[in-house]
Design a protein around this motif. Structure first.
Motif, PDB file in Angstrom:
ATOM      1  N   VAL A 265       0.875  -1.175   0.000  1.00  0.00           N
ATOM      2  CA  VAL A 265       0.000   0.000   0.000  1.00  0.00           C
ATOM      3  C   VAL A 265       0.910   1.221   0.000  1.00  0.00           C
ATOM      4  CG1 VAL A 265      -1.807   1.261   1.202  1.00  0.00           C
ATOM      5  CG2 VAL A 265      -1.786  -1.247   1.269  1.00  0.00           C
ATOM      6  N   ARG A 266       0.976   1.866  -1.172  1.00  0.00           N
ATOM      7  CA  ARG A 266       1.885   3.012  -1.305  1.00  0.00           C
ATOM      8  C   ARG A 266       1.438   4.163  -0.431  1.00  0.00           C
ATOM      9  NH1 ARG A 266       4.836   6.329  -0.933  1.00  0.00           N
ATOM     10  NH2 ARG A 266       6.178   7.438  -2.393  1.00  0.00           N
ATOM     11  N   LEU A 267       0.141   4.444  -0.448  1.00  0.00           N
ATOM     12  CA  LEU A 267      -0.384   5.536   0.368  1.00  0.00           C
ATOM     13  C   LEU A 267      -1.868   5.326   0.599  1.00  0.00           C
ATOM     14  CD1 LEU A 267      -0.125   8.368   1.708  1.00  0.00           C
ATOM     15  CD2 LEU A 267      -0.703   9.344  -0.534  1.00  0.00           C
ATOM     16  N   ALA A 268      -2.270   5.272   1.854  1.00  0.00           N
ATOM     17  CA  ALA A 268      -3.689   5.266   2.235  1.00  0.00           C
ATOM     18  C   ALA A 268      -3.851   6.431   3.198  1.00  0.00           C
ATOM     19  CB  ALA A 268      -4.086   3.946   2.887  1.00  0.00           C
ATOM     20  N   PRO A 269      -4.082   7.635   2.676  1.00  0.00           N
ATOM     21  CA  PRO A 269      -3.980   8.845   3.497  1.00  0.00           C
ATOM     22  C   PRO A 269      -4.932   8.891   4.679  1.00  0.00           C
ATOM     23  CG  PRO A 269      -4.992   9.328   1.361  1.00  0.00           C
ATOM     24  CD  PRO A 269      -4.430   7.945   1.276  1.00  0.00           C
ATOM     25  N   HIS A 270      -6.162   8.442   4.503  1.00  0.00           N
ATOM     26  CA  HIS A 270      -7.120   8.497   5.596  1.00  0.00           C
ATOM     27  C   HIS A 270      -6.774   7.490   6.699  1.00  0.00           C
ATOM     28  CE1 HIS A 270      -9.834  11.261   3.548  1.00  0.00           C
ATOM     29  NE2 HIS A 270      -9.603  10.580   2.447  1.00  0.00           N
ATOM     30  N   LEU A 271      -6.055   6.448   6.318  1.00  0.00           N
ATOM     31  CA  LEU A 271      -5.607   5.468   7.304  1.00  0.00           C
ATOM     32  C   LEU A 271      -4.240   5.827   7.884  1.00  0.00           C
ATOM     33  CD1 LEU A 271      -6.588   2.145   5.464  1.00  0.00           C
ATOM     34  CD2 LEU A 271      -7.797   3.243   7.355  1.00  0.00           C
ATOM     35  N   GLY A 272      -3.536   6.717   7.216  1.00  0.00           N
ATOM     36  CA  GLY A 272      -2.200   7.091   7.668  1.00  0.00           C
ATOM     37  C   GLY A 272      -1.145   6.060   7.319  1.00  0.00           C
ATOM     38  N   TRP A 273      -1.414   5.234   6.292  1.00  0.00           N
ATOM     39  CA  TRP A 273      -0.468   4.195   5.894  1.00  0.00           C
ATOM     40  C   TRP A 273       0.421   4.692   4.764  1.00  0.00           C
ATOM     41  CZ3 TRP A 273      -3.836  -0.869   5.286  1.00  0.00           C
ATOM     42  CH2 TRP A 273      -4.532  -1.107   6.486  1.00  0.00           C
ATOM     43  N   ILE A 274       1.703   4.435   4.866  1.00  0.00           N
ATOM     44  CA  ILE A 274       2.663   4.771   3.817  1.00  0.00           C
ATOM     45  C   ILE A 274       3.593   3.579   3.619  1.00  0.00           C
ATOM     46  CG2 ILE A 274       4.530   6.305   3.081  1.00  0.00           C
ATOM     47  CD1 ILE A 274       3.308   8.489   4.808  1.00  0.00           C
ATOM     48  N   ASP A 275       3.646   3.085   2.397  1.00  0.00           N
ATOM     49  CA  ASP A 275       4.532   1.965   2.034  1.00  0.00           C
ATOM     50  C   ASP A 275       4.391   0.784   2.998  1.00  0.00           C
ATOM     51  OD1 ASP A 275       5.549   3.272  -0.203  1.00  0.00           O
ATOM     52  OD2 ASP A 275       7.137   4.242   0.940  1.00  0.00           O
ATOM     53  N   GLU A 276       3.173   0.380   3.220  1.00  0.00           N
ATOM     54  CA  GLU A 276       2.895  -0.750   4.120  1.00  0.00           C
ATOM     55  C   GLU A 276       2.761  -2.047   3.316  1.00  0.00           C
ATOM     56  OE1 GLU A 276       2.878  -0.971   7.257  1.00  0.00           O
ATOM     57  OE2 GLU A 276       2.642   1.073   8.031  1.00  0.00           O
ATOM     58  N   PRO A 277       3.547  -3.091   3.637  1.00  0.00           N
ATOM     59  CA  PRO A 277       3.438  -4.383   2.942  1.00  0.00           C
ATOM     60  C   PRO A 277       2.249  -5.185   3.481  1.00  0.00           C
ATOM     61  CG  PRO A 277       5.122  -4.523   4.618  1.00  0.00           C
ATOM     62  CD  PRO A 277       4.625  -3.092   4.642  1.00  0.00           C
ATOM     63  N   PHE A 278       1.072  -4.617   3.333  1.00  0.00           N
ATOM     64  CA  PHE A 278      -0.127  -5.137   3.985  1.00  0.00           C
ATOM     65  C   PHE A 278      -0.438  -6.568   3.552  1.00  0.00           C
ATOM     66  CE2 PHE A 278      -4.958  -4.760   4.535  1.00  0.00           C
ATOM     67  CZ  PHE A 278      -4.909  -4.999   5.900  1.00  0.00           C
ATOM     68  N   ALA A 279      -0.331  -6.840   2.254  1.00  0.00           N
ATOM     69  CA  ALA A 279      -0.655  -8.184   1.764  1.00  0.00           C
ATOM     70  C   ALA A 279       0.281  -9.227   2.370  1.00  0.00           C
ATOM     71  CB  ALA A 279      -0.596  -8.224   0.240  1.00  0.00           C
ATOM     72  N   ALA A 280       1.550  -8.916   2.449  1.00  0.00           N
ATOM     73  CA  ALA A 280       2.515  -9.871   2.996  1.00  0.00           C
ATOM     74  C   ALA A 280       2.240 -10.149   4.468  1.00  0.00           C
ATOM     75  CB  ALA A 280       3.941  -9.342   2.823  1.00  0.00           C
ATOM     76  N   VAL A 281       1.837  -9.121   5.209  1.00  0.00           N
ATOM     77  CA  VAL A 281       1.556  -9.300   6.632  1.00  0.00           C
ATOM     78  C   VAL A 281       0.324 -10.182   6.825  1.00  0.00           C
ATOM     79  CG1 VAL A 281       0.969  -8.120   8.787  1.00  0.00           C
ATOM     80  CG2 VAL A 281       2.628  -7.096   7.226  1.00  0.00           C
ATOM     81  N   VAL A 282      -0.725  -9.930   6.026  1.00  0.00           N
ATOM     82  CA  VAL A 282      -1.935 -10.746   6.128  1.00  0.00           C
ATOM     83  C   VAL A 282      -1.645 -12.189   5.706  1.00  0.00           C
ATOM     84  CG1 VAL A 282      -4.285 -11.077   5.247  1.00  0.00           C
ATOM     85  CG2 VAL A 282      -3.483  -8.782   5.841  1.00  0.00           C
ATOM     86  N   ALA A 283      -0.872 -12.351   4.637  1.00  0.00           N
ATOM     87  CA  ALA A 283      -0.524 -13.697   4.173  1.00  0.00           C
ATOM     88  C   ALA A 283       0.239 -14.464   5.249  1.00  0.00           C
ATOM     89  CB  ALA A 283       0.307 -13.608   2.894  1.00  0.00           C
ATOM     90  N   SER A 284       1.162 -13.788   5.921  1.00  0.00           N
ATOM     91  CA  SER A 284       1.935 -14.435   6.975  1.00  0.00           C
ATOM     92  C   SER A 284       1.049 -14.825   8.157  1.00  0.00           C
ATOM     93  CB  SER A 284       3.046 -13.496   7.448  1.00  0.00           C
ATOM     94  OG  SER A 284       3.768 -14.046   8.526  1.00  0.00           O
ATOM     95  N   ALA A 285       0.081 -13.963   8.468  1.00  0.00           N
ATOM     96  CA  ALA A 285      -0.780 -14.219   9.619  1.00  0.00           C
ATOM     97  C   ALA A 285      -1.830 -15.292   9.348  1.00  0.00           C
ATOM     98  CB  ALA A 285      -1.472 -12.922  10.040  1.00  0.00           C
ATOM     99  N   THR A 286      -2.213 -15.462   8.089  1.00  0.00           N
ATOM    100  CA  THR A 286      -3.290 -16.402   7.757  1.00  0.00           C
ATOM    101  C   THR A 286      -2.806 -17.669   7.072  1.00  0.00           C
ATOM    102  OG1 THR A 286      -3.698 -15.360   5.593  1.00  0.00           O
ATOM    103  CG2 THR A 286      -4.930 -14.507   7.497  1.00  0.00           C
ATOM    104  N   GLY A 287      -1.621 -17.619   6.477  1.00  0.00           N
ATOM    105  CA  GLY A 287      -1.127 -18.754   5.704  1.00  0.00           C
ATOM    106  C   GLY A 287      -1.830 -18.914   4.376  1.00  0.00           C
TER     107      GLY A 287
END
Length: 406
Positions: free
Chosen positions: A174-196
């Motif tokens: 996620v390059r930028l999610a301004p309303h969430l305050g996220w910048i360069d977050e590897p969101f998919a990788a984190v979810v994949a790691s947590a869920t398998g």
């Protein structure tokens, strides 16, 4: 000489086999794609739709059944003479998980390969969730669903993430999610790691465009623009020729940052007078006296506004600024259809005539002639279904990649 000829013949056979395998895989994808988007179809209807012969369709359907992707049933209530053609439908036990982080909640849904939302869980948050917090909440809900609500024979193919922000074409960061305050977050990788589970992310409105195009208001329309209005602002998605317009980096469709008021407010993006600074859910909730948890009551509140009341004035103001943005949409993309979701759908329902008149009055002749403006048909399901499509994409492209059902 004989050895050389033998080598040549030996090389040709694998090439021919590879071509046959590629054709088979493409045909499997075609058949699965038809029943996925159009619903259950008889073998005879699939024969007609694809131009393939009956024996080929029978073999393809048989393989899809073996892989656990479709089910066959006898037709109901047929009066035709002779053996009825079996009906082929996506197996609803094949599912994808959809996740939509917002500024006040994380929503997790389960969607069958038939496009039906089977479960939805909304976990409200005390504040704007960080990416790690959103991933942890999603993983927690998914684990609960897999151990409880989902039956043991359900096959989860993956997770699709609908994010209100800029997501790279790699489907991970996620390059930028301004309303969430996220910048360069590897969101998919984190979810994949947590869920398998295999996980991909994309912009929420772009996924909403795909969902409405395949299953909703845009079914059968090749050229459409979808605008979604939610707590995190206004996003857009564009389909041209039936396919999404993504741009070189995957960031196309940010219609919420179209200039609509040159003397307007400063936007978080750094520009002045963006659409989402003038048209927003928060203002509508404030003027109607509703809180964020009552957003689903906006339709009634806007429709019942007395002429000249603060609610009616705000509705007209937002419609007029929305029309300015849609003028640019019409002139830039020449769509056949503009679909409005979320609170934008409520605005449209409050005064559809005014919006259509303002858009047509400001757009170029030709581009405006055939465009229609309508409300999204999938309601709260639009982002859930769109995110699931992201998770289903690999299987729909190559059903043969799925391990045969045990």
């Amino acid at each position: 000489m004989t050895t050389q000829q033998g080598d040549g013949e030996g090389a040709a056979a694998p090439d021919l086999g590879a071509r046959f395998d590629r054709v088979r895989r493409d045909n499997l994808a075609t058949v699965l794609g038809i029943v996925h988007t159009d619903g259950a179809a008889s073998r005879s209807a699939l024969t007609q739709a694809t131009g393939l012969n009956r024996s080929t369709i029978a073999a393809l359907v048989g393989e899809l059944v073996d892989r656990g992707l479709v089910v066959e049933t006898d037709p109901v209530g047929t009066n035709r003479v002779g053996r009825p053609s079996p009906v082929v439908a996506p197996d609803p036990r094949v599912v994808a998980i959809a996740v939509n982080p917002e500024i006040d909640a994380v929503t997790v849904g389960v969607v069958g390969l038939d496009g039906v939302v089977q479960h939805r869980v909304r976990r409200e948050t005390d504040g704007v969730p960080s990416a790690p917090r959103a991933a942890a909440l999603a993983a927690e809900v998914i684990a609960g669903l897999r151990s409880g609500a989902l039956s043991p024979d359900v096959r989860v193919l993956g997770v699709g993430l609908a994010v209100p922000g800029l997501v790279g074409s790699d489907g991970g960061v996620v390059r930028l999610a301004p309303h969430l305050g996220w910048i360069d977050e590897p969101f998919a990788a984190v979810v994949a790691s947590a869920t398998g589970l295999p996980t991909r992310a994309a912009n929420d409105a772009s996924l909403g465009a795909i969902a409405e195009g395949r299953f909703g208001a845009g079914r059968g329309v090749d050229d459409l623009v979808f605008l979604n209005g939610g707590a995190s602002g206004v996003g857009g998605g564009v389909l041209i020729g039936g396919g999404p317009v993504t741009g070189v980096g995957g960031f196309a469709g940010e219609i919420g940052h179209t200039l609509v008021n040159s003397v307007g407010e400063l936007c978080h993006c750094g520009a002045v007078g963006c659409l989402e600074t003038e048209v927003g859910q928060a203002r509508l909730l404030a003027v109607t006296g509703l809180d964020r948890g009552q957003a689903d009551q906006l339709d009634a509140a806007l429709a019942g506004a007395e002429p000249g009341s603060p609610v009616a004035v705000e509705v007209r103001r937002q419609i007029d600024f929305l029309a300015v943005a849609l003028r640019g949409v019409v002139n830039s993309f020449n769509p056949a259809l503009i679909v409005l979701g979320g609170f934008l759908g409520s605005l449209h329902a409050a005064d559809p005539g005014r919006l259509a008149e303002r858009v047509r009055g400001q757009s170029l002749p030709g581009a405006r002639d055939d465009v229609r403006i309508t409300r999204a048909a999938l309601g709260v399901d639009r982002l859930t279904i769109g995110a699931a499509e992201l998770a289903f994409a690999a299987v729909l492209a190559d059903p043969a990649s799925v391990t045969r059902a045990s």
